[in-house]
Design an enzyme around this catalytic site. Structure first.
Site, PDB file in Angstrom:
ATOM      1  N   ALA A   1      46.115  41.515  41.349  1.00 41.83           N
ATOM      2  CA  ALA A   1      45.930  42.166  42.653  1.00 41.83           C
ATOM      3  C   ALA A   1      45.193  41.228  43.612  1.00 41.83           C
ATOM      4  CB  ALA A   1      45.174  43.478  42.505  1.00 41.83           C
ATOM      5  N   ASP A   2      44.369  40.340  43.069  1.00 45.29           N
ATOM      6  CA  ASP A   2      43.696  39.377  43.946  1.00 45.29           C
ATOM      7  C   ASP A   2      44.749  38.495  44.628  1.00 45.29           C
ATOM      8  OD1 ASP A   2      44.274  38.235  41.476  1.00 45.29           O
ATOM      9  OD2 ASP A   2      42.374  37.180  41.258  1.00 45.29           O
ATOM     10  N   SER A   3      45.729  38.038  43.847  1.00 50.27           N
ATOM     11  CA  SER A   3      46.771  37.190  44.432  1.00 50.27           C
ATOM     12  C   SER A   3      47.575  37.918  45.502  1.00 50.27           C
ATOM     13  CB  SER A   3      47.719  36.682  43.343  1.00 50.27           C
ATOM     14  OG  SER A   3      47.084  35.639  42.629  1.00 50.27           O
ATOM     15  N   PHE A  36      46.380  40.190  47.414  1.00 53.34           N
ATOM     16  CA  PHE A  36      45.517  40.226  48.599  1.00 53.34           C
ATOM     17  C   PHE A  36      45.447  38.850  49.272  1.00 53.34           C
ATOM     18  CE2 PHE A  36      41.268  40.345  50.739  1.00 53.34           C
ATOM     19  CZ  PHE A  36      41.591  41.322  51.665  1.00 53.34           C
ATOM     20  N   TRP A  37      45.421  37.792  48.471  1.00 48.61           N
ATOM     21  CA  TRP A  37      45.409  36.451  49.067  1.00 48.61           C
ATOM     22  C   TRP A  37      46.664  36.257  49.930  1.00 48.61           C
ATOM     23  CZ3 TRP A  37      41.061  37.235  47.631  1.00 48.61           C
ATOM     24  CH2 TRP A  37      40.390  36.799  46.501  1.00 48.61           C
TER      25      TRP A  37
END
Ligand code: UDP
Ligand code: MG
Length: 431
Positions: A190-192, A194-195
């Site tokens: 999920a971080d990716s 968002f990135w």
């Protein structure tokens, strides 16, 4: 002007780690920050460790609870981060997990960049990644280098190595209707995701220094879920606290121990979170996908979807790789309680049983609900199928439609995700 940093820490049952994470915050050389601890319903041992830090008025604890069955419905850390983002008061934002420590000058060095370079909106730094075993002893480590400006930071930069300006948030919200995408399929990255959203508006500017260390423990989600697909395959038998359950039509049904042993049907262990999303329903007298006979082997039936399908002959039982050890004797009265399903035979018309492995052009398929679903070898292993795939002829393969491939969750979501990476951002290089 001294910029305030909002740090969002997601926490869930890491009693061995949380202390050093919080210590790394209070030891920061830069002091104008707030820490929002978003705890996702940890046990008391973790909460007690957190409480000793709450005297520091920069630290705030938000305790959340989630029904066990709902825990896997969203990416919990993303859900919690979205809640936190609605509460932050800083101009700069960064993220922290409960198995990562910030180095002492982490905030200072990042703030310096934002203060001296107004055109930069996102910075990221190098990270040390340390794998530890159950005793928390280091087994290997490496450094993830930050050395170039990134227009596509996804899959290059970790959750805990970024800081960005708050001003990007409304832009993201306007475009996507939310900040972090917490759809369950993004559990591992999920971080990716968002990135990628951040990258629509700005590039990631590198800081070469190693400013955080993240620990990979055997309890982390990555390890627990490797080779698990999102849904448990229908018919799977799992062991839970000494009892056995089978997945049938999207629910868990208890089954007697006599249906499970090494020779005929193996029970697998799955992370408790995987099982929690299923409701427990009444017991099945005979589990699905079981071969039974009521007349000492004159006729054989396959219980499928709680109906009985008759095998045309004993040869058909063998053709589909059922071994004599997996055939159960039941009473005729019991057998008659099941409605008739379609016949099982190889020829003249190919009527195969469901939940068997087949082979077609080097690929393995599982027949599920009369569709051939390509199944990843890792999943085959994990789900303890113990028969050889049955070779298909072209005329047999084309009889059924192809269904959704069965693959580990991380592959499933990566596939979908990769395509979206190629969408052009339409934004000119700004840094
Ligand atoms: N997490 C959470 N709720 C959960 C599971 C995990 O908030 O039900 C948080 C956890 O505290 C951590 C992040 O999600 O901050 C990533 O979890 P973990 O470190 O276990 O996963 P991995 O390192 O394998 O991605
Ligand atoms: Mg982790």
């Amino acid at each position: 002007m001294i910029m305030k940093v909002s740090v969002i820490l997601t926490s869930y049952n890491k009693p061995d780690f949380i202390d050093r994470v919080l210590k790394s915050m209070v030891e920061q050389t830069y002091s104008n920050w707030e820490l929002l601890i978003m705890d996702d319903g940890s046990e008391q041992d973790t909460i007690e460790k957190i409480q000793t830090y709450l005297e520091d008025e920069r630290i705030h604890l938000y305790s959340r609870t989630v029904h066990p069955a709902k825990r896997l419905l969203t990416v919990r850390y993303a859900t919690l981060i979205n809640e936190a983002l609605a509460r932050i008061t800083g101009e700069l934002i960064c993220y922290l997990t409960d198995d990562t420590v910030y180095h002492q000058d982490r905030l200072q060095k990042m703030v310096d960049v934002f203060q001296s370079k107004p055109h930069i909106d996102i910075v990221y730094s190098s990270q040390r990644v340390v794998h530890v075993d159950k005793q928390l002893v280091e087994t290997m480590s490496f450094v993830r280098e930050a050395d170039k400006i990134l227009e596509h930071a996804s899959f290059q930069v970790d959750h805990c190595s970024v800081m960005h300006r708050r001003r990007l948030l409304p832009l993201i919200h306007e475009k996507y209707g939310q900040y972090w995408d917490d759809e369950a399929k993004h559990w591992h990255h999920a971080d990716s995701v968002f990135w990628m959203r951040l990258n629509q508006f700005a590039a990631f500017y590198p800081l070469r220094d190693v400013l955080d260390t993240t620990y990979k423990t055997p309890h982390s989600f990555h390890h627990l879920f490797s080779s698990m697909p999102y849904d448990l395959i229908d018919g799977t038998v799992i062991e839970k606290e000494g009892d056995y359950y089978q997945i049938a039509s999207g629910n868990l049904h208890r089954i007697e121990r006599c249906w499970v042993n090494e020779k005929n049907r193996r029970a697998i262990r799955v992370p408790s979170l995987c099982a929690m999303k299923y409701e427990i329903k009444d017991m099945l007298a005979v589990p699905n996908y079981t071969v039974v006979t009521a007349d000492h082997g004159k006729t054989f039936y396959y219980i499928e979807d709680q109906k009985k399908r008759r095998f045309a002959s004993k040869r058909d039982v063998q053709y589909f790789q059922f071994h004599s050890k997996e055939i159960y004797t039941i009473s005729n009265e019991r057998l008659q309680m099941y409605e008739d399903g379609g016949m099982i035979q190889v020829s003249p018309v190919f009527h195969p049983p469901n939940r068997r492995l087949f082979k077609w052009k080097q690929e393995v398929y599982l027949l599920m609900h009369y569709t051939f679903c390509r199944i990843d070898p890792e999943v085959v292993k994990r789900f303890a199928f113990y028969h050889q795939p049955i070779n298909l002829y072209p005329s047999q393969f084309t009889l059924f439609q192809e269904g959704k491939p069965i693959m580990p969750l991380y592959m499933e979501s990566l596939q979908e995700f990769d395509m979206s990476l190629y969408q052009t951002s339409g934004r000119k290089h700004s840094s």
